[in-house]
Enzyme design. Structure first.
Site, mmCIF file in Angstrom:
data_model
loop_
_atom_site.group_PDB
_atom_site.id
_atom_site.type_symbol
_atom_site.label_atom_id
_atom_site.label_comp_id
_atom_site.label_asym_id
_atom_site.label_seq_id
_atom_site.Cartn_x
_atom_site.Cartn_y
_atom_site.Cartn_z
ATOM 1 N N SER A 99 -9.235 -8.706 18.576
ATOM 2 C CA SER A 99 -8.424 -9.439 19.548
ATOM 3 C C SER A 99 -7.557 -10.452 18.826
ATOM 4 O O SER A 99 -8.059 -11.224 18.002
ATOM 5 C CB SER A 99 -9.299 -10.165 20.571
ATOM 6 O OG SER A 99 -8.476 -10.944 21.421
ATOM 7 N N VAL B 273 -9.756 -14.930 12.814
ATOM 8 C CA VAL B 273 -9.546 -13.979 11.726
ATOM 9 C C VAL B 273 -8.442 -12.988 12.095
ATOM 10 O O VAL B 273 -7.597 -12.658 11.269
ATOM 11 C CB VAL B 273 -10.863 -13.250 11.362
ATOM 12 C CG1 VAL B 273 -10.627 -12.212 10.272
ATOM 13 C CG2 VAL B 273 -11.923 -14.252 10.906
ATOM 14 N N CYS B 274 -8.411 -12.531 13.340
ATOM 15 C CA CYS B 274 -7.377 -11.594 13.784
ATOM 16 C C CYS B 274 -5.997 -12.241 13.725
ATOM 17 O O CYS B 274 -5.012 -11.610 13.307
ATOM 18 C CB CYS B 274 -7.657 -11.113 15.202
ATOM 19 S SG CYS B 274 -9.237 -10.257 15.373
ATOM 20 N N ASP B 275 -5.916 -13.491 14.129
ATOM 21 C CA ASP B 275 -4.684 -14.266 14.049
ATOM 22 C C ASP B 275 -4.210 -14.329 12.593
ATOM 23 O O ASP B 275 -3.053 -14.017 12.275
ATOM 24 C CB ASP B 275 -4.943 -15.664 14.617
ATOM 25 C CG ASP B 275 -3.747 -16.593 14.532
ATOM 26 O OD1 ASP B 275 -3.311 -16.925 13.410
ATOM 27 O OD2 ASP B 275 -3.247 -17.022 15.590
#
Length: 172
Positions: A59, A64-66
């Site tokens: 997501s 971490v995804c950002d």
């Protein structure tokens, strides 16, 4: 029957089940259908003739995804016009567009696997327990063969950014 793999990945140390095959470099890249926006679906074929760096995140609204998406967005400028960077998550297209606008992301194409989880199942990254796609990286050459594959063992870890970018550069 869909293949399930347990014991190969964790979320904060807890085992999770991945649905689909475990792919490796040299395999043909499986076809998939994901949403570019609410009304438009795209497939692997839509990016024919390009080197594709596919960055998979659970997501965009997590740290971490950002960071992963921002990192590949900044790497995009140095890779040239023969490369397309696709970030795939199960976030709704609305959420992806909102996040990209707020984050200033303009060199990565975000695609949603929410509707059918076609990508997650084809690439072996669909997390059965959460209906999210597991963090992973795939580099697909211009002939739609997997040149690089990274399945992370722990969902909260970062991928090997340098190895993924090097795999793309080796194809240029």
């Amino acid at each position: 029957m869909t293949q399930e793999r347990t014991g190969v990945a964790t979320f904060k140390g807890n085992p999770i089940t991945l649905v689909g095959p475990q792919l490796k470099a040299g395999d043909p890249a499986p076809q998939f259908t994901v949403s570019k926006n609410l009304l438009e679906d795209v497939t692997l074929t839509d990016y024919a003739g390009k080197i594709k760096l596919i960055s998979v995140v659970p997501s965009l609204d997590t740290g971490v995804c950002d960071a992963q998406t921002r990192r590949f967005n900044s790497e995009a400028a140095g890779l040239g016009d023969d490369v397309v960077i696709l970030t795939i998550s199960t976030d709704l297209p609305f959420a992806q567009a909102r996040w990209c606008g707020a984050a200033g992301i303009d060199s990565v194409i975000t695609l949603s696997d929410h509707k059918e989880t076609s990508f997650g199942q084809a690439y072996g990254v669909l997390i059965k327990e959460f209906r999210l796609d597991m963090r992973s990286i795939f580099v697909v050459d211009k002939n739609d063969t997997l040149a690089y594959v990274e399945y992370l063992g722990e969902m909260a870890e970062h991928p090997d950014y340098e190895a993924a970018v090097s795999a793309v550069k080796a194809l240029l």
